[in-house]
Structure formats: C-alpha cells, structure tokens
Design a protein around this motif. Sequence first.
Motif, PDB file in Angstrom:
ATOM      1  N   LYS A 364      11.933  -3.604  35.398  1.00 19.57           N
ATOM      2  CA  LYS A 364      10.673  -3.101  34.843  1.00 19.57           C
ATOM      3  C   LYS A 364       9.560  -4.132  34.980  1.00 19.57           C
ATOM      4  CE  LYS A 364      11.912   0.369  31.391  1.00 19.57           C
ATOM      5  NZ  LYS A 364      11.804   0.732  29.954  1.00 19.57           N
ATOM      6  N   VAL A 365       9.892  -5.391  34.728  1.00 17.56           N
ATOM      7  CA  VAL A 365       8.895  -6.454  34.863  1.00 17.56           C
ATOM      8  C   VAL A 365       8.470  -6.599  36.320  1.00 17.56           C
ATOM      9  CG1 VAL A 365       8.535  -8.953  34.690  1.00 17.56           C
ATOM     10  CG2 VAL A 365       9.655  -7.722  32.821  1.00 17.56           C
ATOM     11  N   TYR A 366       9.442  -6.571  37.234  1.00 18.25           N
ATOM     12  CA  TYR A 366       9.143  -6.749  38.657  1.00 18.25           C
ATOM     13  C   TYR A 366       8.215  -5.652  39.180  1.00 18.25           C
ATOM     14  CZ  TYR A 366       9.792  -7.176  43.701  1.00 18.25           C
ATOM     15  OH  TYR A 366       9.565  -7.298  45.045  1.00 18.25           O
ATOM     16  N   PHE A 367       8.495  -4.410  38.801  1.00 19.93           N
ATOM     17  CA  PHE A 367       7.679  -3.289  39.276  1.00 19.93           C
ATOM     18  C   PHE A 367       6.475  -3.019  38.378  1.00 19.93           C
ATOM     19  CE2 PHE A 367      11.712  -2.166  41.446  1.00 19.93           C
ATOM     20  CZ  PHE A 367      11.220  -2.041  42.735  1.00 19.93           C
ATOM     21  N   ARG A 368       6.262  -3.880  37.390  1.00 23.18           N
ATOM     22  CA  ARG A 368       5.115  -3.763  36.479  1.00 23.18           C
ATOM     23  C   ARG A 368       5.084  -2.395  35.790  1.00 23.18           C
ATOM     24  NH1 ARG A 368       0.432  -3.716  38.661  1.00 23.18           N
ATOM     25  NH2 ARG A 368       1.060  -3.320  40.805  1.00 23.18           N
ATOM     26  N   LEU A 369       6.234  -1.988  35.267  1.00 17.89           N
ATOM     27  CA  LEU A 369       6.307  -0.726  34.538  1.00 17.89           C
ATOM     28  C   LEU A 369       5.910  -0.955  33.078  1.00 17.89           C
ATOM     29  CD1 LEU A 369       9.681   0.781  35.813  1.00 17.89           C
ATOM     30  CD2 LEU A 369       7.397   1.096  36.738  1.00 17.89           C
ATOM     31  N   PRO A 370       5.378   0.066  32.430  1.00 18.31           N
ATOM     32  CA  PRO A 370       5.044  -0.066  31.002  1.00 18.31           C
ATOM     33  C   PRO A 370       6.299  -0.349  30.182  1.00 18.31           C
ATOM     34  CG  PRO A 370       3.999   1.876  31.954  1.00 18.31           C
ATOM     35  CD  PRO A 370       4.949   1.363  32.985  1.00 18.31           C
ATOM     36  N   ARG A 371       6.207  -1.322  29.302  1.00 19.09           N
ATOM     37  CA  ARG A 371       7.319  -1.695  28.418  1.00 19.09           C
ATOM     38  C   ARG A 371       6.792  -1.706  26.988  1.00 19.09           C
ATOM     39  NH1 ARG A 371       7.868  -6.832  29.337  1.00 19.09           N
ATOM     40  NH2 ARG A 371      10.003  -7.101  28.590  1.00 19.09           N
ATOM     41  N   PRO A 372       6.816  -0.546  26.322  1.00 18.06           N
ATOM     42  CA  PRO A 372       6.227  -0.475  24.978  1.00 18.06           C
ATOM     43  C   PRO A 372       6.876  -1.462  24.022  1.00 18.06           C
ATOM     44  CG  PRO A 372       6.724   1.716  25.824  1.00 18.06           C
ATOM     45  CD  PRO A 372       7.364   0.735  26.765  1.00 18.06           C
ATOM     46  N   PRO A 373       6.096  -2.060  23.129  1.00 17.15           N
ATOM     47  CA  PRO A 373       6.664  -2.987  22.139  1.00 17.15           C
ATOM     48  C   PRO A 373       7.471  -2.227  21.103  1.00 17.15           C
ATOM     49  CG  PRO A 373       4.344  -2.574  21.686  1.00 17.15           C
ATOM     50  CD  PRO A 373       4.640  -1.906  22.987  1.00 17.15           C
ATOM     51  N   PRO A 374       8.212  -2.933  20.235  1.00 13.19           N
ATOM     52  CA  PRO A 374       8.938  -2.243  19.152  1.00 13.19           C
ATOM     53  C   PRO A 374       7.991  -1.384  18.332  1.00 13.19           C
ATOM     54  CG  PRO A 374       9.637  -4.527  19.294  1.00 13.19           C
ATOM     55  CD  PRO A 374       8.489  -4.377  20.240  1.00 13.19           C
ATOM     56  N   PRO A 375       8.445  -0.218  17.897  1.00 15.77           N
ATOM     57  CA  PRO A 375       7.548   0.727  17.210  1.00 15.77           C
ATOM     58  C   PRO A 375       7.002   0.166  15.902  1.00 15.77           C
ATOM     59  CG  PRO A 375       9.831   1.420  16.987  1.00 15.77           C
ATOM     60  CD  PRO A 375       9.822   0.290  17.966  1.00 15.77           C
ATOM     61  N   GLU A 376       5.783   0.544  15.597  1.00 15.06           N
ATOM     62  CA  GLU A 376       5.148   0.188  14.334  1.00 15.06           C
ATOM     63  C   GLU A 376       4.743   1.461  13.600  1.00 15.06           C
ATOM     64  OE1 GLU A 376       1.875  -2.382  15.062  1.00 15.06           O
ATOM     65  OE2 GLU A 376       3.099  -4.018  15.865  1.00 15.06           O
ATOM     66  N   MET A 377       4.676   1.364  12.295  1.00 12.19           N
ATOM     67  CA  MET A 377       4.322   2.529  11.488  1.00 12.19           C
ATOM     68  C   MET A 377       2.908   2.997  11.810  1.00 12.19           C
ATOM     69  SD  MET A 377       4.307   3.010   7.330  1.00 12.19           S
ATOM     70  CE  MET A 377       6.059   2.645   7.195  1.00 12.19           C
ATOM     71  N   PRO A 378       2.736   4.290  12.127  1.00  9.75           N
ATOM     72  CA  PRO A 378       1.390   4.810  12.430  1.00  9.75           C
ATOM     73  C   PRO A 378       0.458   4.667  11.238  1.00  9.75           C
ATOM     74  CG  PRO A 378       3.104   6.378  13.073  1.00  9.75           C
ATOM     75  CD  PRO A 378       3.779   5.322  12.263  1.00  9.75           C
ATOM     76  N   GLU A 379      -0.819   4.503  11.519  1.00  8.72           N
ATOM     77  CA  GLU A 379      -1.799   4.350  10.451  1.00  8.72           C
ATOM     78  C   GLU A 379      -1.838   5.569   9.545  1.00  8.72           C
ATOM     79  OE1 GLU A 379      -3.616   1.740   9.611  1.00  8.72           O
ATOM     80  OE2 GLU A 379      -2.638   0.561  11.184  1.00  8.72           O
ATOM     81  N   SER A 380      -1.671   6.754  10.128  1.00  4.96           N
ATOM     82  CA  SER A 380      -1.699   7.973   9.313  1.00  4.96           C
ATOM     83  C   SER A 380      -0.563   7.984   8.300  1.00  4.96           C
ATOM     84  CB  SER A 380      -1.600   9.206  10.217  1.00  4.96           C
ATOM     85  OG  SER A 380      -0.404   9.175  10.989  1.00  4.96           O
ATOM     86  N   LEU A 381       0.598   7.462   8.702  1.00  2.99           N
ATOM     87  CA  LEU A 381       1.737   7.411   7.794  1.00  2.99           C
ATOM     88  C   LEU A 381       1.530   6.345   6.722  1.00  2.99           C
ATOM     89  CD1 LEU A 381       4.512   8.569   7.169  1.00  2.99           C
ATOM     90  CD2 LEU A 381       5.508   6.881   8.733  1.00  2.99           C
ATOM     91  N   LYS A 382       0.902   5.231   7.105  1.00  2.00           N
ATOM     92  CA  LYS A 382       0.593   4.196   6.113  1.00  2.00           C
ATOM     93  C   LYS A 382      -0.328   4.739   5.021  1.00  2.00           C
ATOM     94  CE  LYS A 382       1.033   0.164   9.176  1.00  2.00           C
ATOM     95  NZ  LYS A 382       0.312  -0.975   9.793  1.00  2.00           N
ATOM     96  N   LYS A 383      -1.298   5.560   5.421  1.00  2.00           N
ATOM     97  CA  LYS A 383      -2.223   6.141   4.436  1.00  2.00           C
ATOM     98  C   LYS A 383      -1.490   7.104   3.515  1.00  2.00           C
ATOM     99  CE  LYS A 383      -6.335   5.731   7.369  1.00  2.00           C
ATOM    100  NZ  LYS A 383      -7.398   6.448   8.103  1.00  2.00           N
ATOM    101  N   LYS A 384      -0.572   7.898   4.092  1.00  2.00           N
ATOM    102  CA  LYS A 384       0.181   8.839   3.272  1.00  2.00           C
ATOM    103  C   LYS A 384       1.061   8.119   2.269  1.00  2.00           C
ATOM    104  CE  LYS A 384       0.409  12.644   6.604  1.00  2.00           C
ATOM    105  NZ  LYS A 384       1.299  13.494   7.428  1.00  2.00           N
ATOM    106  N   LEU A 385       1.602   6.985   2.669  1.00  2.00           N
ATOM    107  CA  LEU A 385       2.491   6.220   1.782  1.00  2.00           C
ATOM    108  C   LEU A 385       1.731   5.266   0.884  1.00  2.00           C
ATOM    109  CD1 LEU A 385       5.345   5.393   4.335  1.00  2.00           C
ATOM    110  CD2 LEU A 385       5.322   7.172   2.594  1.00  2.00           C
ATOM    111  N   GLY A 386       0.406   5.231   1.021  1.00  2.00           N
ATOM    112  CA  GLY A 386      -0.410   4.364   0.181  1.00  2.00           C
ATOM    113  C   GLY A 386      -0.288   2.891   0.520  1.00  2.00           C
ATOM    114  N   LEU A 387       0.022   2.584   1.775  1.00  2.00           N
ATOM    115  CA  LEU A 387       0.174   1.193   2.183  1.00  2.00           C
ATOM    116  C   LEU A 387      -1.121   0.571   2.667  1.00  2.00           C
ATOM    117  CD1 LEU A 387       3.578   1.508   4.100  1.00  2.00           C
ATOM    118  CD2 LEU A 387       3.180   0.797   1.742  1.00  2.00           C
ATOM    119  N   THR A 388      -2.169   1.387   2.807  1.00  2.00           N
ATOM    120  CA  THR A 388      -3.473   0.887   3.195  1.00  2.00           C
ATOM    121  C   THR A 388      -4.499   1.334   2.159  1.00  2.00           C
ATOM    122  OG1 THR A 388      -3.880   2.859   4.554  1.00  2.00           O
ATOM    123  CG2 THR A 388      -2.935   0.925   5.641  1.00  2.00           C
ATOM    124  N   GLU A 389      -5.549   0.546   2.072  1.00  2.00           N
ATOM    125  CA  GLU A 389      -6.598   0.875   1.092  1.00  2.00           C
ATOM    126  C   GLU A 389      -7.474   1.996   1.619  1.00  2.00           C
ATOM    127  OE1 GLU A 389      -8.766  -2.635   0.225  1.00  2.00           O
ATOM    128  OE2 GLU A 389      -7.071  -3.676  -0.699  1.00  2.00           O
TER     129      GLU A 389
END
Length: 389
Positions: A364-389
């Motif tokens: 993947k690195v050699y052919f320069r393919l997209p390599r998504p990072p480990p998933p992070e909680m979406p902002e919309s879900l953070k708002k639903k869970l009250g994790l953002t102001e």
Amino acid sequence: MRGEPFALCFPSNNGSSCFSPSELPAAAMFSSIAPLVRLNPFHAPHLQLQQEGLGLRKRPAEPEEVSCPRRSLAAASAEEEYSCAYGSGRFFILCGFGGIISCGTTHTALVPLDLVKCRIQVDPQKYKSIFNGFSVTVKEDGVRGLAKGWAPTFIGYSMQGLCKFGFYEVFKILYGNLLGEENTYLWRTSLYLAASASAEFFADIALAPMEAAKVRIQTQPGYANTLRQAAPKMFAEEGIWAFYKGVAPLWMRQIPYTMMKFACFERTVEALYKHVVPKPRSECSKGEQLVVTFVAGYIAGVFCAIVSHPADSVVSVLNKEKGSSAMEVLKRLGIKGVWKGLFARIIMIGTLTALQWFIYDSVKVYFRLPRPPPPEMPESLKKKLGLTE
C-alpha cells in the motif's frame, strides 16, 4: 543572443511602459491576459477558481468564496499524495495484488514448517515433536524433502490472498456505508468480523483445490512428489470432489482464523497508537507505521493459531484419507488429538500473520494507496453523548 520578437506595453501616469516577455513578471502578465480569457465563450468555472487560488484576481473575494480555493488545493494535495481514491476500482485491484504477494510468498517460505506440522497432525506416533519431525523428514527425504508441496502452496495461497484482502476491503466499505458513520464507529469490531468472514468464504473456495493437493503430497509417502503428478491422480481416483471435499473444514478453520486475524489486528493497531506509541500516527514516519503493523500482526497471529487449530487438524487428516467425513475425523481425534502440533502452528501462524500484514501494508505504501488512520469518534456522536460543548 536573439532579440525579443515583441514587447508588451502598459499605460501609466508617465506615459507607457514596455516590457519584453522575459522582463515581464509572470503575475503581471497573467493579470493582463485574465480579463481577455474571461470574455471567451469557453471560459469555465474551474479556471476562475484557479485564478482565485493563485491570488491573481484583484477583486477581493467574498467570505463564502474563500473556501472554494482551499477545497481545490486540498483536493490537489490529496491527488499528489495518493495514486487513487479510497474505494475505487484501482484501489481494490491493488489491494488484491498486495494480498497475492503477502499470502503467496509467506506461505511458500514456511512450507518446511507447514510440512512438519501436517505430519505431526496425521502421524503423531512417528513425528513426535516439531524438532523430531524435521529430523525424521531430513533423514528419509533429504533437505529437498522439506520443500514438498511448495507449488500448490504458492498457487493456492496466492489465490486465497487475492480474495481475502481484496474482498475484505470491498466488504468493509460496503458494510460501513450500510451502517452509516456513527454505527460504523460504534460497531467497528463487528464490522471487521463480518467483512473478514465474508471475504474468507470466497477465499477458501479459491484455496481448496491446491490445499487438497498439498496435503496429499506432504502426508502420503509415495503418492506424488509434485503438483503435476498429484492433480491428475486425484481427479482420476475421485473426480472433481477430491479437490473440494475439504472446503467445509476449510471454512471451519479459515473463517474463524481470518475473523480473528483482521478484527484483532485492527483493534490492536488502534490500541498501540492510543496507549503505546508515544506520538500520533500522523506524526509517525512510514517506517514507524510499518513496525506497528508488524507487531500488531504478530499479536493477532498468536490468537489466530489458537482459534483455528482444531479445524486445521481435521483438514490435514481429512485430505489424507479417502471416504472420511469431517465429523468422523473429529470424533476419532478427540479433544486431545485436535491440539497436536499447536506449538508449531503458533510459531508458523504468528510469523506468517505478522509478515503478511507487513508486506500488505508495504505494498500500500509503495503504490501510494490510501491508508486510513485508526477510527475516531465522529463529531456528531460526540455531541449526542455530550462529550463536546
């Protein structure tokens, strides 16, 4: 030196100023030509965006227009960084190619260990341990005997790798789109399990014929020494069923193995970057990221070996014998018998899985393919869970 063929003149307060093309600043030249370009009937919006992005238009941009060139530049940067879009046809093809290289080469390199492991499973009285198995094999067949079955191994596991890694990426994106962004994050482990199980179902159908031939060559002395000898003989004796009678045990062995291989790997990578690696993934070099890949792959491989070993023992015995069923073999081996050769399999599968993930990620690195990072909680879900102001 040749003289300049023409000059461009511009009106000014002191009369007019003339410049040759070599003396004329590029920005000034473009700004003088741009009004003429906008008057032609083929003028397109993307040219206007490029002019705004280069800062050559004198008209001040409105606030909502500022984001346009930024998006354009971001897209251009992404195109320079990656050779294709994530989820495109080229992406899936190259992922499949990476699977061929990672599985075909690693399984072939470990043929000697695999041969001894299979012989311990089918004849534990003669091959008592991994070291004893190597010793007996070399005494009887010589060093070349350790390479028996390399051809069906290379062909079979190359086809399996193509389907396993290629279809995993397909099903991962497909199921993720069906779940939606928030559920994909919340149910990501289930997503990895479902995508890998779906991919392995097809991968085992591709693997089964060569796996059957490999086991015959490795575990039946005198039956055949090469794939060219084994395949026609198997077909003459049992027909096409000889190549696919082990597909159900293969599913029993490989589907749990692959589910563990992908899900454990994905979550281990996530945990390593979160708790072990001292800096974010985005700040790690490609080499450092590949080291994390190797470590996570080895950890996943140990669990894979334990989960899939009983079924692997059944497959080895089943492909050696004629007319037996998976349940008959399982009953005859018993609880203790299905765990014969586990130590050899842990060493083999741990090393195998780590190398496969390392090679696959390197492709993947050699052919320069997209390599998504480990998933992070979406902002919309953070708002639903009250994790953002």
